[in-house]
Design a protein around this motif. Structure first.
Motif, short mmCIF file in Angstrom:
data_model
loop_
_atom_site.label_atom_id
_atom_site.label_comp_id
_atom_site.label_asym_id
_atom_site.label_seq_id
_atom_site.Cartn_x
_atom_site.Cartn_y
_atom_site.Cartn_z
N ASP A 275 17.39 28.98 8.44
CA ASP A 275 18.48 29.74 7.84
C ASP A 275 19.15 28.94 6.71
O ASP A 275 19.51 29.50 5.67
CB ASP A 275 19.51 30.12 8.89
N ALA A 278 16.94 28.92 3.72
CA ALA A 278 16.96 30.22 3.06
C ALA A 278 18.19 30.37 2.17
O ALA A 278 18.13 31.01 1.11
CB ALA A 278 16.91 31.33 4.10
N LYS A 285 12.66 27.63 -0.82
CA LYS A 285 11.52 28.53 -0.55
C LYS A 285 10.30 27.81 0.02
O LYS A 285 9.70 28.32 1.00
CB LYS A 285 11.14 29.28 -1.83
N ARG A 300 8.62 32.76 12.97
CA ARG A 300 7.73 33.27 11.91
C ARG A 300 8.29 34.56 11.31
O ARG A 300 8.27 34.76 10.09
CB ARG A 300 6.33 33.51 12.47
N ALA A 301 8.82 35.43 12.17
CA ALA A 301 9.39 36.69 11.68
C ALA A 301 10.62 36.42 10.82
O ALA A 301 10.81 37.04 9.76
CB ALA A 301 9.75 37.59 12.86
N ARG A 302 11.47 35.48 11.24
CA ARG A 302 12.66 35.14 10.46
C ARG A 302 12.26 34.56 9.11
O ARG A 302 12.91 34.82 8.10
CB ARG A 302 13.51 34.14 11.24
N ARG A 304 9.53 35.24 7.37
CA ARG A 304 9.07 36.33 6.49
C ARG A 304 10.26 37.09 5.91
O ARG A 304 10.27 37.42 4.71
CB ARG A 304 8.16 37.28 7.28
N GLU A 305 11.25 37.37 6.74
CA GLU A 305 12.45 38.07 6.26
C GLU A 305 13.16 37.24 5.20
O GLU A 305 13.63 37.79 4.20
CB GLU A 305 13.37 38.36 7.43
N ALA A 306 13.25 35.95 5.43
CA ALA A 306 13.94 35.07 4.48
C ALA A 306 13.22 35.03 3.14
O ALA A 306 13.85 35.06 2.08
CB ALA A 306 14.08 33.67 5.07
N GLU A 308 11.37 37.36 1.89
CA GLU A 308 11.58 38.65 1.22
C GLU A 308 12.94 38.68 0.52
O GLU A 308 13.08 39.19 -0.59
CB GLU A 308 11.48 39.79 2.24
N ARG A 309 13.97 38.11 1.20
CA ARG A 309 15.30 38.07 0.58
C ARG A 309 15.32 37.18 -0.66
O ARG A 309 15.96 37.51 -1.66
CB ARG A 309 16.33 37.59 1.60
#
Length: 314
Positions: A275, A278, A285, A300-302, A304-306, A308-309
């Motif tokens: 976090d 990010a 990055k 891993r899911a977090r 990917r979301e980061a 994308e943001r």
């Protein structure tokens, strides 16, 4: 100033339970939080602890990490406390670290609270009618200073007695060390850095947490390196505090320490590091991308979301 003298404590009390909230009179609010002229007043009856602390944080500007670790309901009643004093009452039943985030300007920094989790024995909380500052000694990882300690250290700071502050920071008990190191950091940052770096290697977890709190408020390459070293500490709360202490630092070394924290054995540390990276945007990055290989599905899911943001913000 982060630690201040206590005054006008009006019936401070805190009870925490896992039972359903008490209903009472439906016309009466279950929670009241007032923040006026630097003084905090809170009255709550059976309110979810997480909701209560989030409300206080939103009203006062305090940054809280780890709200998800809070469970159960809280009943609390105090008035006209300083911000730090009120937070200490609210946080009595849990293990936490609290420090002042370095400010970009010369003014006062933002208070950061790092929630580690509930204490195993909740009966260390304050009973109704107890006077705050005398019975908090065993309620947290770092013992809360009592009024006498506040007054003694405040007096040294007001007198600009740097030598006495150095001695108190190096040789005092845990509450005295915590206050003295904070004060010393404002008067003699070189001495504070040396003492805090030494304390970061203490056998006592409480002293290591105090040291990390102090290092977090010292803006120097040496303090950054010491915080990076604390990321290898065996205690989770010390590593969490060190990681948060690196948040506002922009040097390449600080960024690399955040990336290294992605390899921590504790998922909570890796998530927090992710976090924080990010929040760095494009600079963070590469580190965020490396978390795509974490063995934990949630991380891993977090990641990917980061990513994308970060891409969407370009």
């Amino acid at each position: 100033m982060l630690f201040v003298r206590l005054s006008c404590v009006c019936g401070a009390a805190l009870a925490l339970s896992g039972a359903a909230p008490a209903q009472g009179d439906s016309m009466q609010p279950r929670m009241s939080v007032e923040w006026q002229q630097g003084r905090l007043s809170v009255k709550a009856d059976g309110v979810p602890f997480r909701e209560l602390l989030a409300t206080v944080a939103s009203r006062t500007g305090v940054k809280v990490h780890g709200l998800a670790a809070l469970e159960g309901n809280a009943s609390v009643n105090f008035a006209n406390l300083t911000l730090v004093g009120g937070l200490e009452v609210l946080l009595t039943p849990i293990n936490y670290a609290m420090f002042e985030e370095p400010s970009a300007s010369a003014g006062q920094g933002r208070i950061v609270v790092l929630v580690v989790g509930r204490k195993s024995a909740l009966d260390s909380g304050m009973a109704e009618g107890q006077e705050r500052g005398t019975d908090l000694q065993s309620s947290r990882s770092v013992a809360a200073p009592g009024p006498d300690t506040y007054r003694a250290v405040e007096r040294l700071a007001e007198q600009k007695d740097v030598r006495a502050l150095r001695e108190a920071a190096a040789f005092g008990d845990s509450p005295t060390q915590a206050l003295a190191m904070q004060r010393l950091a404002r008067r003699d940052s070189a001495s504070a850095l040396r003492i805090a770096t030494d304390a970061a290697g203490s056998a006592e977890v409480a002293q290591r947490v105090v040291a990390v709190q102090t290092l977090a408020g010292l803006n120097s390459p040496e303090a950054t390196d010491a915080l990076g070293a604390a990321l290898q500490d065996s205690d989770l709360s010390v590593r969490q505090a060190a990681l948060v202490g690196l948040t506002s630092r922009t040097s390449p070394a600080a960024l690399q320490f955040l990336v290294q924290a992605l390899q921590d054995r504790a998922p909570s540390i890796r998530l927090l590091a992710l976090d924080l990276l990010a929040q760095k945007g494009p600079a963070g990055k590469p580190g965020v991308a490396s978390a795509l290989n974490d063995h934990d599905l949630a991380i891993r899911a977090r990641a990917r979301e980061a990513l994308e943001r970060i891409e969407a913000a370009r």
